[in-house]
Design an enzyme around this catalytic site. Structure first.
Site, PDB file in Angstrom:
ATOM      1  CD  GLU A  53      55.636  42.001  28.720  1.00 26.59           C
ATOM      2  OE1 GLU A  53      55.547  42.512  27.598  1.00 26.59           O
ATOM      3  OE2 GLU A  53      55.580  40.780  28.905  1.00 26.59           O
ATOM      4  CB  CYS A  77      52.360  37.951  38.110  1.00 26.82           C
ATOM      5  SG  CYS A  77      53.741  36.968  37.503  1.00 26.82           S
ATOM      6  CB  CYS A 102      63.601  27.492  30.848  1.00 28.12           C
ATOM      7  SG  CYS A 102      64.340  27.576  32.481  1.00 28.12           S
ATOM      8  CB  CYS A 120      60.569  30.239  29.548  1.00 31.61           C
ATOM      9  SG  CYS A 120      60.337  31.822  30.365  1.00 31.61           S
ATOM     10  CB  CYS A 148      52.966  30.659  33.344  1.00 38.52           C
ATOM     11  SG  CYS A 148      52.034  30.752  34.826  1.00 38.52           S
TER      12      CYS A 148
HETATM   13  N1  SAH Z   1      62.317  32.122  36.949  1.00 38.45           N
HETATM   14  C1  SAH Z   1      61.382  31.637  37.888  1.00 38.45           C
HETATM   15  C2  SAH Z   1      60.133  32.464  37.964  1.00 38.45           C
HETATM   16  C3  SAH Z   1      59.528  32.952  36.671  1.00 38.45           C
HETATM   17  S1  SAH Z   1      58.891  31.718  35.597  1.00 38.45           S
HETATM   18  C4  SAH Z   1      61.053  30.184  37.608  1.00 38.45           C
HETATM   19  O1  SAH Z   1      61.443  29.689  36.563  1.00 38.45           O
HETATM   20  O2  SAH Z   1      60.437  29.571  38.468  1.00 38.45           O
HETATM   21  C5  SAH Z   1      57.353  31.320  36.406  1.00 38.45           C
HETATM   22  C6  SAH Z   1      56.777  29.962  36.036  1.00 38.45           C
HETATM   23  O3  SAH Z   1      56.344  29.928  34.688  1.00 38.45           O
HETATM   24  C7  SAH Z   1      57.758  28.807  36.206  1.00 38.45           C
HETATM   25  O4  SAH Z   1      57.180  27.781  36.967  1.00 38.45           O
HETATM   26  C8  SAH Z   1      57.987  28.344  34.786  1.00 38.45           C
HETATM   27  O5  SAH Z   1      58.312  26.972  34.743  1.00 38.45           O
HETATM   28  C9  SAH Z   1      56.654  28.671  34.140  1.00 38.45           C
HETATM   29  N2  SAH Z   1      56.694  28.758  32.691  1.00 38.45           N
HETATM   30  C10 SAH Z   1      57.712  29.190  31.913  1.00 38.45           C
HETATM   31  N3  SAH Z   1      57.373  29.110  30.606  1.00 38.45           N
HETATM   32  C11 SAH Z   1      56.117  28.609  30.556  1.00 38.45           C
HETATM   33  C12 SAH Z   1      55.197  28.323  29.479  1.00 38.45           C
HETATM   34  N4  SAH Z   1      55.522  28.535  28.219  1.00 38.45           N
HETATM   35  N5  SAH Z   1      53.970  27.840  29.804  1.00 38.45           N
HETATM   36  C13 SAH Z   1      53.621  27.646  31.095  1.00 38.45           C
HETATM   37  N6  SAH Z   1      54.431  27.925  32.137  1.00 38.45           N
HETATM   38  C14 SAH Z   1      55.676  28.390  31.871  1.00 38.45           C
HETATM   39 FE1  SF4 Z   2      63.448  29.661  33.117  1.00 39.00          FE
HETATM   40 FE2  SF4 Z   2      61.762  31.501  32.203  1.00 39.00          FE
HETATM   41 FE3  SF4 Z   2      61.994  31.118  34.865  1.00 39.00          FE
HETATM   42 FE4  SF4 Z   2      63.982  32.246  33.450  1.00 39.00          FE
HETATM   43  S1  SF4 Z   2      61.932  33.089  33.764  1.00 39.00           S
HETATM   44  S2  SF4 Z   2      64.197  30.639  34.975  1.00 39.00           S
HETATM   45  S3  SF4 Z   2      63.898  31.162  31.493  1.00 39.00           S
HETATM   46  S4  SF4 Z   2      61.209  29.654  33.336  1.00 39.00           S
END
Ligand code: SAH
Ligand code: SF4
Length: 346
Positions: free
Chosen positions: A95, A108, A119, A122, A335
């Site tokens: 996506e 994005c 994580c 996420c 996000c």
């Molecule tokens: N993997 C990279 C980039 C993609 S995630 C990273 O983790 O930085 C992009 C952003 O979305 C990150 O800052 C992450 O902490 C945030 N993110 C992930 N899950 C989220 C959620 N449920 N609500 C808000 N932000 C979230």
């Molecule tokens: Fe963590 Fe989601 Fe970023 Fe992957 S995409 S590193 S699971 S926040």
């Protein structure tokens, strides 16, 4: 690749020049093709009407244009956020999100189908990793978004996946974004977000194109951070921050620290003060993101008062803070909500 042909998005202007030379064609053909792809965002060779038909056919024999097949397009109720879903070779879905509203749109872009980092908050992490994207698949998203927006926006590599574990595709994609013969974006218009992969940050520091770097901190305490982001066990904060300091020095860029506020979990005053001192030591700005609900995760969006207080503590310590809009929640485009599942299954 869908059918064995290489995507033309993965071809550099130099390799295209060789291809045309081998066919006795003048070198200006490269500019013509690049203009169609990167300035006019066409997705087929037939549309490249200033190329002779035989040449268009020859190109189509050796290359496909985009390796992505768009399978779904969702627009938020306010019309400002559009989520594009693509099927990639092998059948996985990725996506990409277009956000309008500022002076320029923001794109994005995903770097992997899924993510192996796991994580806890996420949606992408919950699904696990399908595979790395190729450079052509990263650039294919940019062209599709530019086509939808009618212009090239600022690019944030904050979609699905961890870009710093796929640098073999991400570095050439950054080259394509910055190359004046292709998208010609200044590196300042590109931001890459990482969960904190120390060797990846070091490698990025020596790359030709150095984007703005955002680190997803999410907790200033190693123990809690490892609970939220298991990768912290492998690359604890001290080493990550040291690599970030090196990156900031080499690139001359100010770091961005991202912090997802999980209601009642990482929003204490102690955490705010520790984050403030981390930001001050790095001369970094902080970007606060309210947790966006993810199916199957038990976290809560913070109360407004909780967010206000956390922000105030940072600001009182002299840290520059921005807050991210909750854009596109209604289409699961915010996000952390990109799961690569058809919308009916959300
Ligand atoms: N993997 C990279 C980039 C993609 S995630 C990273 O983790 O930085 C992009 C952003 O979305 C990150 O800052 C992450 O902490 C945030 N993110 C992930 N899950 C989220 C959620 N449920 N609500 C808000 N932000 C979230
Ligand atoms: Fe963590 Fe989601 Fe970023 Fe992957 S995409 S590193 S699971 S926040």
């Amino acid at each position: 690749m869908r059918d064995g042909r290489k995507s033309i998005f993965a071809a550099t202007p130099e390799s295209l020049a060789d291809w045309f030379r081998a066919r006795g064609q003048p070198s200006y053909r490269v500019q013509q093709v690049c203009e169609w792809l990167y300035a006019r965002h066409v997705l087929s060779f037939e549309e490249m009407t200033n190329l002779p038909a035989t040449l268009r056919e020859a190109l189509a024999e050796d290359y496909q244009v985009s390796p992505l097949r768009e399978v779904e397009r969702l627009c938020s109720a306010d019309g400002r956020t559009v989520k594009l879903a693509f099927e990639i070779a092998g059948g996985a879905r990725i996506e990409s999100v277009l956000m309008r509203g500022g002076r320029r749109p923001t794109f994005c872009v995903s770097s992997q189908a899924g993510c192996a980092m796991g994580c806890r908050f996420c949606a992408t992490g919950a699904a696990g990793l399908s595979r790395n994207l190729s450079m052509g698949e990263v650039i294919g998203q940019v062209v599709a978004l530019a086509c939808a927006a009618g212009e090239v926006g600022n690019i944030v590599m904050m979609g699905m996946g961890e870009p710093l574990v796929n640098l073999d595709a991400v570095l050439p994609a950054l080259d394509a974004m910055a190359d004046p013969a292709r998208f010609g974006l200044g590196a300042r218009r590109i931001t890459l977000s990482t969960a904190g992969i120390t060797p990846g940050i070091r490698r990025l520091a020596t790359a030709r194109v150095q984007p703005n770097l955002a680190l997803s901190v999410n907790s200033p305490f190693d123990r809690q951070r490892t609970e939220l982001m298991p990768i912290n066990g492998r690359y604890p904060l001290a080493g990550v921050l040291e690599a970030c300091r090196g990156y900031a020095q080499r690139s001359g860029r100010r770091m961005l620290l991202e912090y997802v506020l999980l209601g009642g979990v990482n929003t204490s005053q102690k955490a705010a003060r520790a984050l403030a001192s981390m930001a001050r030591r790095l001369h970094a700005m902080v970007n606060l993101i309210a947790y966006n609900p993810v199916t199957g995760c038990e976290y809560k969006t913070p109360e407004d008062s909780e967010t206000r207080q956390f922000r105030a503590t940072l600001e009182q310590a002299g840290v520059a803070v921005t807050q991210r809009f909750r854009r596109g929640r209604d289409i699961k485009a915010a996000c952390g909500q990109l799961a690569g599942r058809p919308s009916a299954e959300h």
